[in-house]
Enzyme design. Structure first.
Site, PDB file in Angstrom:
ATOM      1  N   GLY A 143       0.810  -1.228   0.000  1.00  0.00           N
ATOM      2  CA  GLY A 143       0.000   0.000   0.000  1.00  0.00           C
ATOM      3  C   GLY A 143       0.833   1.263   0.000  1.00  0.00           C
ATOM      4  N   TYR A 147       5.688   5.665  -1.104  1.00  0.00           N
ATOM      5  CA  TYR A 147       6.396   6.047   0.129  1.00  0.00           C
ATOM      6  C   TYR A 147       7.648   5.185   0.328  1.00  0.00           C
ATOM      7  CZ  TYR A 147       6.770   7.213   5.166  1.00  0.00           C
ATOM      8  OH  TYR A 147       7.191   7.630   6.412  1.00  0.00           O
TER       9      TYR A 147
HETATM   10  P1  NDP Z   1       3.433  14.839  10.523  1.00  0.00           P
HETATM   11  O1  NDP Z   1       2.404  14.570   9.472  1.00  0.00           O
HETATM   12  O2  NDP Z   1       3.027  14.788  11.962  1.00  0.00           O
HETATM   13  O3  NDP Z   1       4.103  16.288  10.239  1.00  0.00           O
HETATM   14  C1  NDP Z   1       4.589  16.558   8.978  1.00  0.00           C
HETATM   15  C2  NDP Z   1       5.329  17.878   8.968  1.00  0.00           C
HETATM   16  O4  NDP Z   1       5.902  18.055   7.662  1.00  0.00           O
HETATM   17  C3  NDP Z   1       4.414  19.082   9.192  1.00  0.00           C
HETATM   18  O5  NDP Z   1       5.147  20.109   9.840  1.00  0.00           O
HETATM   19  C4  NDP Z   1       4.076  19.510   7.769  1.00  0.00           C
HETATM   20  O6  NDP Z   1       3.665  20.870   7.635  1.00  0.00           O
HETATM   21  C5  NDP Z   1       5.419  19.277   7.099  1.00  0.00           C
HETATM   22  N1  NDP Z   1       5.315  19.145   5.648  1.00  0.00           N
HETATM   23  C6  NDP Z   1       4.585  18.227   4.953  1.00  0.00           C
HETATM   24  N2  NDP Z   1       4.714  18.440   3.626  1.00  0.00           N
HETATM   25  C7  NDP Z   1       5.544  19.520   3.490  1.00  0.00           C
HETATM   26  C8  NDP Z   1       6.020  20.264   2.381  1.00  0.00           C
HETATM   27  N3  NDP Z   1       5.713  19.918   1.120  1.00  0.00           N
HETATM   28  N4  NDP Z   1       6.822  21.332   2.611  1.00  0.00           N
HETATM   29  C9  NDP Z   1       7.152  21.693   3.869  1.00  0.00           C
HETATM   30  N5  NDP Z   1       6.743  21.022   4.964  1.00  0.00           N
HETATM   31  C10 NDP Z   1       5.935  19.960   4.780  1.00  0.00           C
HETATM   32  O7  NDP Z   1       4.627  13.850  10.204  1.00  0.00           O
HETATM   33  P2  NDP Z   1       5.485  12.917  11.207  1.00  0.00           P
HETATM   34  O8  NDP Z   1       6.022  13.735  12.308  1.00  0.00           O
HETATM   35  O9  NDP Z   1       4.696  11.710  11.522  1.00  0.00           O
HETATM   36  O10 NDP Z   1       6.671  12.443  10.243  1.00  0.00           O
HETATM   37  C11 NDP Z   1       7.892  13.166  10.130  1.00  0.00           C
HETATM   38  C12 NDP Z   1       8.834  12.388   9.239  1.00  0.00           C
HETATM   39  O11 NDP Z   1       9.084  11.101   9.814  1.00  0.00           O
HETATM   40  C13 NDP Z   1       8.290  12.118   7.841  1.00  0.00           C
HETATM   41  O12 NDP Z   1       9.330  12.191   6.894  1.00  0.00           O
HETATM   42  C14 NDP Z   1       7.759  10.704   7.930  1.00  0.00           C
HETATM   43  O13 NDP Z   1       7.739  10.082   6.674  1.00  0.00           O
HETATM   44  C15 NDP Z   1       8.783  10.095   8.863  1.00  0.00           C
HETATM   45  N6  NDP Z   1       8.318   8.909   9.549  1.00  0.00           N
HETATM   46  C16 NDP Z   1       7.241   8.992  10.399  1.00  0.00           C
HETATM   47  C17 NDP Z   1       6.819   7.865  11.066  1.00  0.00           C
HETATM   48  C18 NDP Z   1       5.679   7.897  12.025  1.00  0.00           C
HETATM   49  O14 NDP Z   1       5.356   6.827  12.551  1.00  0.00           O
HETATM   50  N7  NDP Z   1       5.083   9.031  12.330  1.00  0.00           N
HETATM   51  C19 NDP Z   1       7.474   6.571  10.860  1.00  0.00           C
HETATM   52  C20 NDP Z   1       8.591   6.611   9.974  1.00  0.00           C
HETATM   53  C21 NDP Z   1       8.984   7.747   9.343  1.00  0.00           C
HETATM   54  P3  NDP Z   1       2.100  21.283   7.861  1.00  0.00           P
HETATM   55  O15 NDP Z   1       1.884  21.199   9.354  1.00  0.00           O
HETATM   56  O16 NDP Z   1       2.004  22.650   7.323  1.00  0.00           O
HETATM   57  O17 NDP Z   1       1.290  20.262   7.128  1.00  0.00           O
END
Ligand code: NDP
Length: 242
Positions: A143, A147
């Site tokens: 899925g 990613y």
């Molecule tokens: P969240 O969805 O909680 O937060 C995402 C953040 O990224 C927000 O600040 C968002 O801004 C910002 N963002 C998203 N798209 C853009 C963009 N195009 N330009 C600038 N900023 C952007 O994410 P997580 O904290 O869960 O995840 C953080 C990282 O860790 C990611 O790379 C994710 O893939 C990775 N990860 C997370 C896991 C998890 O279990 N949570 C597991 C493994 C990896 P806004 O608030 O404005 O939307």
């Protein structure tokens, strides 16, 4: 003058934990976000960290954003490429937009954010870059072809960039979090989440602070010999060689 760090996606979830942890280490931090102004302002109000809105998938916006941060705070020595999104679906049902949005936000962002900073880090003979990949970039996840491919790309990017800059005092490392308790994981259906937690040997989701502590470790001056490393922080859910 304080050391300066940029944390993309630094206003929510894991990124917010990373930004505040770096602030506690004495950094002046710039937290970049995409569009959720309310969360960004709430975050700024809670800790005083400066927030900047631009799209990490947009090359020009990143170049301009980096220039603005450097004008406000000074030269950037630490970059945490954390921003990421999911647009899940089986490949046979996936729209091209689901593919390309994930590619540009999760992988193109590595180039877009690093390119405007790397030359000045090389000139100053110092830099710390930490890229946030995922357990699903290591093992693949049904899925999530988009990613998993983008996050596997982050691992390759890290290894190549580490080699290019090792003689210049710049370390480049990658953290692969397992499932961490953030909005991204809150979007997973409860039944699926239950089975995910059951598959984590530690028996719980990870915490943003646990990823942030690893980032702080990798950004210290003392960890100069750790570069090109892929560090799993996943509660033992997937034990890989790299
Ligand atoms: P969240 O969805 O909680 O937060 C995402 C953040 O990224 C927000 O600040 C968002 O801004 C910002 N963002 C998203 N798209 C853009 C963009 N195009 N330009 C600038 N900023 C952007 O994410 P997580 O904290 O869960 O995840 C953080 C990282 O860790 C990611 O790379 C994710 O893939 C990775 N990860 C997370 C896991 C998890 O279990 N949570 C597991 C493994 C990896 P806004 O608030 O404005 O939307």
């Amino acid at each position: 003058m304080s050391r300066v760090a940029i944390v993309t996606g630094g206003t929510r979830g894991i990124g917010a934990s990373i930004a505040t942890a770096l602030q506690n280490e004495g950094y002046a931090v710039a937290a970049v976000y995409a569009g959720n102004d309310e969360k960004a302002q709430e975050f700024h109000g809670s800790c005083g960290i400066r927030v900047y809105k631009w799209d990490v998938g947009d090359h020009q916006a990143c170049a301009e954003g980096v220039r603005k941060v450097e004008g406000d705070l000074g030269p950037v020595c630490t970059l945490v490429n954390n921003a990421g999104i999911t647009r899940d679906g089986m490949l046979h049902k996936m729209a091209v937009e689901q593919w390309s949005e994930v590619m540009r936000t999760n992988l193109d962002s590595m180039f877009n954010m690093t390119r405007p900073l790397i030359e000045s880090m090389r000139e100053r003979n110092f830099g710390r870059i930490v890229n946030i990949s995922s357990i699903n970039g290591q093992k693949g996840q049904m899925g999530q072809t988009n990613y998993s491919a983008a996050k596997a790309g982050v691992i390759g990017f890290t290894k190549a960039l580490a080699q290019e800059n090792a003689r210049k005092g710049i370390t480049v490392n990658c953290i692969c979090p397992g499932y961490v308790d953030t909005d991204m994981v809150a979007a997973v259906p409860p039944k699926v989440l239950e089975s995910i937690i059951a598959s984590i040997p530690v028996g719980r989701l990870g915490k943003g602070q646990e990823i942030a502590d690893t980032v702080c470790f990798l950004t210290r001056r003392e960890t100069a010999f750790i570069t090109g490393s892929i560090i799993a922080v996943n509660g033992g859910q997937y034990i890989a060689n790299g």
